[in-house]
Write an enzyme that holds these catalytic residues in place. Structure first.
Site, mmCIF file in Angstrom:
data_model
loop_
_atom_site.group_PDB
_atom_site.id
_atom_site.type_symbol
_atom_site.label_atom_id
_atom_site.label_comp_id
_atom_site.label_asym_id
_atom_site.label_seq_id
_atom_site.Cartn_x
_atom_site.Cartn_y
_atom_site.Cartn_z
ATOM 1 N N ASP A 95 39.513 11.047 12.870
ATOM 2 C CA ASP A 95 38.606 11.101 11.723
ATOM 3 C C ASP A 95 37.266 10.512 12.144
ATOM 4 O OD1 ASP A 95 37.362 11.130 9.271
ATOM 5 O OD2 ASP A 95 38.547 9.495 8.414
ATOM 6 N N ASP A 97 33.822 9.994 10.692
ATOM 7 C CA ASP A 97 33.095 10.005 9.425
ATOM 8 C C ASP A 97 31.660 9.564 9.670
ATOM 9 O OD1 ASP A 97 32.165 9.614 6.790
ATOM 10 O OD2 ASP A 97 34.192 9.155 6.098
ATOM 11 N N ASP A 269 38.110 6.374 13.271
ATOM 12 C CA ASP A 269 39.003 5.451 12.579
ATOM 13 C C ASP A 269 40.368 5.514 13.255
ATOM 14 O OD1 ASP A 269 40.624 4.008 10.891
ATOM 15 O OD2 ASP A 269 39.911 4.953 9.046
#
Length: 318
Positions: A95, A97, A269
């Site tokens: 992930d 982001d 993450d």
């Protein structure tokens, strides 16, 4: 491009008029009945969990009837998804982001994203995928635009049964999150580490370096003046040249190195990657917080944010 929260009416329009089952990736479509689905119906979080759909028509009916704020699906395949029992295997997921990148060249407020930092997240995703292909021999690598960044979803058989410890080791390798014993080796992890370290150091400025406890202002200024030389030393594996710069002894050098490595690990993450029961946004669904479609990206190198803008956004204010 401004990213506004959708209205309930816009959600209903999206799922009744625009959502298309053909935008579901094959890797989800072919395993649909083995996945858990979760939904956030009102913007308070994905509290509606343990959903199972045997057919894409059942999923379509749910989405059209409920018009959820967010839709998610598991990275795991289960024998009994509605009870989250009988774990079979899980994708290797990353992930990235844009709002959480440790270094951003934009001036976004905390928690916000823009086209610039989303593109920076895209380049990080490409970087990670290249390393997975070249160094780890992984090839079934899928990119998903998530609304505020990108998910990498890897479905090679070789990694789908890995345990959390092994997944954590992959995160460290891909991000350059551990200082290698020998940074001078031409290939393998040493090369990855140098590339990540150089990318992170290149994004440093005086303000960011001032966060390193005990690093004197004169040393920070010296590092900025000698930035190109320092980058050359990092890329060639001659890190000892950094510790030889005026005012930078072994202790200060170690503090600098550990600071940069910590930033390396924050470009994704890691908790998402090691969690074999994680749910991620469903490609084809609506990210209601930013009025964007979550979508499979077939060519990450040519991705344009405009591709993910729902039709109703263009009609706002008309």
């Amino acid at each position: 491009m401004e990213m506004h929260e959708v209205t309930p009416e816009e959600r209903r329009r999206f799922y009744s008029e625009e959502w298309n089952k053909r935008e579901l990736p094959d890797f989800i479509l072919h395993t649909l009945s083995l996945r858990e689905f979760g939904f956030d119906l009102d913007g308070t979080g994905p509290s509606h969990r343990y959903n199972q759909f045997m057919t894409v028509e059942q999923l379509a009916e749910y989405l059209q009837n409920r018009a959820p704020y967010s839709a998610f699906t598991s990275v795991a395949l289960y024998e009994q998804p509605s009870m989250r029992k009988g774990w079979m295997k899980s994708e290797l997921a990353f992930d990235i982001d844009a709002k959480d990148l440790p270094l951003r060249s934009c001036s976004c407020a905390s928690g916000s994203v823009c086209e610039l930092c989303i593109d920076e997240a895209r380049r990080i995703a490409m970087e990670f995928a290249e390393t997975m292909g070249k160094d780890l021999g992984l090839h079934n690598i899928n990119f998903v635009y998530s609304g505020r960044g990108f998910h990498i979803r890897v479905i090679d058989d070789a990694i789908m049964t890995l345990e959390q410890t092994e997944r954590a080791q992959i995160v460290e390798y891909i991000t350059g999150g551990v200082i290698p014993t020998d940074v001078t080796m031409a290939l393998g992890y040493s090369q990855v580490f140098r590339e990540r370290l150089a990318r992170t150091f290149e994004g440093m400025d005086e303000q960011r370096l001032s966060k390193i406890r005990g690093l004197r202002r004169s040393v920070i200024q010296k590092l900025m003046v000698e930035k190109e030389r320092a980058l050359g030393a990092i890329r060639s594996g001659k890190l000892d040249e950094l510790s030889e710069l005026e005012g930078i002894g072994p202790k200060t050098f170690r503090q600098l190195l550990e600071f940069l490595v910590r930033l390396n690990s924050e470009f994704t993450d890691g908790k998402v990657t090691i969690d074999t029961k994680r749910i991620l946004r469903l490609p084809s669904s609506l990210h209601s917080g930013v009025s964007m479609k979550c979508m499979l990206v077939r060519d990450i190198g040519r991705f344009k944010l405009e591709d993910a803008v729902p039709k109703f956004v263009h009609e706002r204010g008309h």
